[in-house]
Design a protein around this motif. Structure first.
Motif, PDB file in Angstrom:
ATOM      1  N   MET A   1       0.836  -1.185   0.000  1.00  0.00           N
ATOM      2  CA  MET A   1       0.000   0.000   0.000  1.00  0.00           C
ATOM      3  C   MET A   1       0.883   1.253   0.000  1.00  0.00           C
ATOM      4  SD  MET A   1      -3.293  -0.406   0.220  1.00  0.00           S
ATOM      5  CE  MET A   1      -4.385  -1.758   0.330  1.00  0.00           C
ATOM      6  N   THR A   2       0.435   2.240  -0.714  1.00  0.00           N
ATOM      7  CA  THR A   2       1.134   3.507  -0.804  1.00  0.00           C
ATOM      8  C   THR A   2       0.160   4.624  -0.463  1.00  0.00           C
ATOM      9  OG1 THR A   2       2.531   2.653  -2.588  1.00  0.00           O
ATOM     10  CG2 THR A   2       2.384   5.034  -2.370  1.00  0.00           C
ATOM     11  N   GLU A   3       0.629   5.607   0.298  1.00  0.00           N
ATOM     12  CA  GLU A   3      -0.205   6.770   0.566  1.00  0.00           C
ATOM     13  C   GLU A   3       0.480   8.008  -0.002  1.00  0.00           C
ATOM     14  OE1 GLU A   3      -2.044   9.386   4.193  1.00  0.00           O
ATOM     15  OE2 GLU A   3      -2.159   7.212   4.341  1.00  0.00           O
ATOM     16  N   SER A   4      -0.299   8.780  -0.737  1.00  0.00           N
ATOM     17  CA  SER A   4       0.193  10.021  -1.328  1.00  0.00           C
ATOM     18  C   SER A   4      -0.716  11.149  -0.895  1.00  0.00           C
ATOM     19  CB  SER A   4       0.182   9.928  -2.852  1.00  0.00           C
ATOM     20  OG  SER A   4       0.940   8.827  -3.297  1.00  0.00           O
ATOM     21  N   SER A   5      -0.155  12.350  -0.799  1.00  0.00           N
ATOM     22  CA  SER A   5      -0.995  13.495  -0.443  1.00  0.00           C
ATOM     23  C   SER A   5      -0.841  14.584  -1.499  1.00  0.00           C
ATOM     24  CB  SER A   5      -0.644  14.028   0.944  1.00  0.00           C
ATOM     25  OG  SER A   5       0.675  14.494   0.980  1.00  0.00           O
ATOM     26  N   TYR A   6      -1.928  15.325  -1.667  1.00  0.00           N
ATOM     27  CA  TYR A   6      -2.006  16.352  -2.690  1.00  0.00           C
ATOM     28  C   TYR A   6      -2.679  17.578  -2.103  1.00  0.00           C
ATOM     29  CZ  TYR A   6      -1.307  12.149  -5.442  1.00  0.00           C
ATOM     30  OH  TYR A   6      -0.802  10.977  -5.939  1.00  0.00           O
ATOM     31  N   THR A   7      -2.405  18.729  -2.681  1.00  0.00           N
ATOM     32  CA  THR A   7      -3.097  19.951  -2.304  1.00  0.00           C
ATOM     33  C   THR A   7      -3.970  20.362  -3.477  1.00  0.00           C
ATOM     34  OG1 THR A   7      -1.250  20.625  -0.910  1.00  0.00           O
ATOM     35  CG2 THR A   7      -2.841  22.323  -1.506  1.00  0.00           C
ATOM     36  N   VAL A   8      -5.253  20.572  -3.174  1.00  0.00           N
ATOM     37  CA  VAL A   8      -6.235  20.926  -4.198  1.00  0.00           C
ATOM     38  C   VAL A   8      -6.873  22.252  -3.802  1.00  0.00           C
ATOM     39  CG1 VAL A   8      -8.394  20.227  -5.291  1.00  0.00           C
ATOM     40  CG2 VAL A   8      -6.668  18.497  -4.733  1.00  0.00           C
ATOM     41  N   VAL A   9      -6.962  23.179  -4.748  1.00  0.00           N
ATOM     42  CA  VAL A   9      -7.593  24.467  -4.469  1.00  0.00           C
ATOM     43  C   VAL A   9      -8.960  24.540  -5.135  1.00  0.00           C
ATOM     44  CG1 VAL A   9      -5.435  25.714  -4.121  1.00  0.00           C
ATOM     45  CG2 VAL A   9      -6.423  25.614  -6.392  1.00  0.00           C
ATOM     46  N   GLY A  10      -9.836  25.318  -4.504  1.00  0.00           N
ATOM     47  CA  GLY A  10     -11.164  25.547  -5.045  1.00  0.00           C
ATOM     48  C   GLY A  10     -12.275  24.825  -4.314  1.00  0.00           C
ATOM     49  N   MET A  11     -11.929  23.883  -3.450  1.00  0.00           N
ATOM     50  CA  MET A  11     -12.959  23.154  -2.711  1.00  0.00           C
ATOM     51  C   MET A  11     -13.449  24.011  -1.544  1.00  0.00           C
ATOM     52  SD  MET A  11     -11.395  19.300  -2.503  1.00  0.00           S
ATOM     53  CE  MET A  11     -10.047  19.792  -1.432  1.00  0.00           C
ATOM     54  N   THR A  12     -14.764  24.080  -1.381  1.00  0.00           N
ATOM     55  CA  THR A  12     -15.314  24.905  -0.307  1.00  0.00           C
ATOM     56  C   THR A  12     -16.325  24.181   0.570  1.00  0.00           C
ATOM     57  OG1 THR A  12     -17.036  25.744  -1.781  1.00  0.00           O
ATOM     58  CG2 THR A  12     -14.999  27.039  -1.634  1.00  0.00           C
ATOM     59  N   CYS A  13     -16.722  22.957   0.191  1.00  0.00           N
ATOM     60  CA  CYS A  13     -17.771  22.291   0.970  1.00  0.00           C
ATOM     61  C   CYS A  13     -17.688  20.778   0.809  1.00  0.00           C
ATOM     62  CB  CYS A  13     -19.150  22.782   0.522  1.00  0.00           C
ATOM     63  SG  CYS A  13     -19.548  22.312  -1.184  1.00  0.00           S
ATOM     64  N   GLY A  14     -18.573  20.084   1.493  1.00  0.00           N
ATOM     65  CA  GLY A  14     -18.624  18.630   1.427  1.00  0.00           C
ATOM     66  C   GLY A  14     -18.941  18.097   0.041  1.00  0.00           C
ATOM     67  N   HIS A  15     -19.748  18.844  -0.709  1.00  0.00           N
ATOM     68  CA  HIS A  15     -20.052  18.412  -2.073  1.00  0.00           C
ATOM     69  C   HIS A  15     -18.800  18.453  -2.936  1.00  0.00           C
ATOM     70  CE1 HIS A  15     -24.226  19.363  -0.837  1.00  0.00           C
ATOM     71  NE2 HIS A  15     -24.453  18.262  -1.536  1.00  0.00           N
ATOM     72  N   CYS A  16     -17.975  19.461  -2.730  1.00  0.00           N
ATOM     73  CA  CYS A  16     -16.705  19.563  -3.454  1.00  0.00           C
ATOM     74  C   CYS A  16     -15.853  18.329  -3.161  1.00  0.00           C
ATOM     75  CB  CYS A  16     -15.931  20.805  -3.024  1.00  0.00           C
ATOM     76  SG  CYS A  16     -16.758  22.375  -3.336  1.00  0.00           S
ATOM     77  N   ALA A  17     -15.749  18.000  -1.891  1.00  0.00           N
ATOM     78  CA  ALA A  17     -14.960  16.840  -1.474  1.00  0.00           C
ATOM     79  C   ALA A  17     -15.499  15.567  -2.109  1.00  0.00           C
ATOM     80  CB  ALA A  17     -14.955  16.724   0.046  1.00  0.00           C
ATOM     81  N   ALA A  18     -16.816  15.446  -2.184  1.00  0.00           N
ATOM     82  CA  ALA A  18     -17.425  14.255  -2.768  1.00  0.00           C
ATOM     83  C   ALA A  18     -17.093  14.135  -4.254  1.00  0.00           C
ATOM     84  CB  ALA A  18     -18.937  14.290  -2.560  1.00  0.00           C
ATOM     85  N   PHE A  19     -17.111  15.261  -4.979  1.00  0.00           N
ATOM     86  CA  PHE A  19     -16.776  15.234  -6.404  1.00  0.00           C
ATOM     87  C   PHE A  19     -15.323  14.807  -6.611  1.00  0.00           C
ATOM     88  CE2 PHE A  19     -20.169  18.650  -6.963  1.00  0.00           C
ATOM     89  CZ  PHE A  19     -21.121  17.742  -7.394  1.00  0.00           C
ATOM     90  N   VAL A  20     -14.418  15.374  -5.821  1.00  0.00           N
ATOM     91  CA  VAL A  20     -13.000  15.030  -5.932  1.00  0.00           C
ATOM     92  C   VAL A  20     -12.792  13.553  -5.581  1.00  0.00           C
ATOM     93  CG1 VAL A  20     -10.710  15.440  -4.940  1.00  0.00           C
ATOM     94  CG2 VAL A  20     -12.163  17.377  -5.573  1.00  0.00           C
ATOM     95  N   THR A  21     -13.408  13.109  -4.493  1.00  0.00           N
ATOM     96  CA  THR A  21     -13.283  11.714  -4.073  1.00  0.00           C
ATOM     97  C   THR A  21     -13.763  10.775  -5.170  1.00  0.00           C
ATOM     98  OG1 THR A  21     -13.541  12.296  -1.753  1.00  0.00           O
ATOM     99  CG2 THR A  21     -14.020  10.016  -2.348  1.00  0.00           C
TER     100      THR A  21
END
Length: 71
Positions: A1-21
């Protein structure tokens, strides 16, 4: 297993997070996605390392911008 992290701009709410996920989960090998809207951090767990360009494309498909990657 590998874990990577990223920084994403423009997300403002839970719906944003759901779309990205949803878009990142479509990448082959991804097993989990955790999004922190407040910090813009997206953590991705996968079977093996991911191509940053695949993640960038998924984030852009969701309507946001990947600005930083920590493989």
């Amino acid at each position: 297993m590998t874990e990577s992290s990223y920084t994403v701009v423009g997300m403002t709410c839970g719906h944003c997070a759901a779309f990205v996920t949803e878009e990142i989960e479509r990448i082959a090998g991804v097993t989990a996605v955790a999004v922190d809207v407040d910090t813009g951090r997206v953590s991705v767990t996968s079977d093996e390392g991911l191509d940053t360009e695949d993640v960038r494309a998924a984030v852009e498909e969701a309507g946001y911008e990947l600005t930083h990657a920590n493989g």
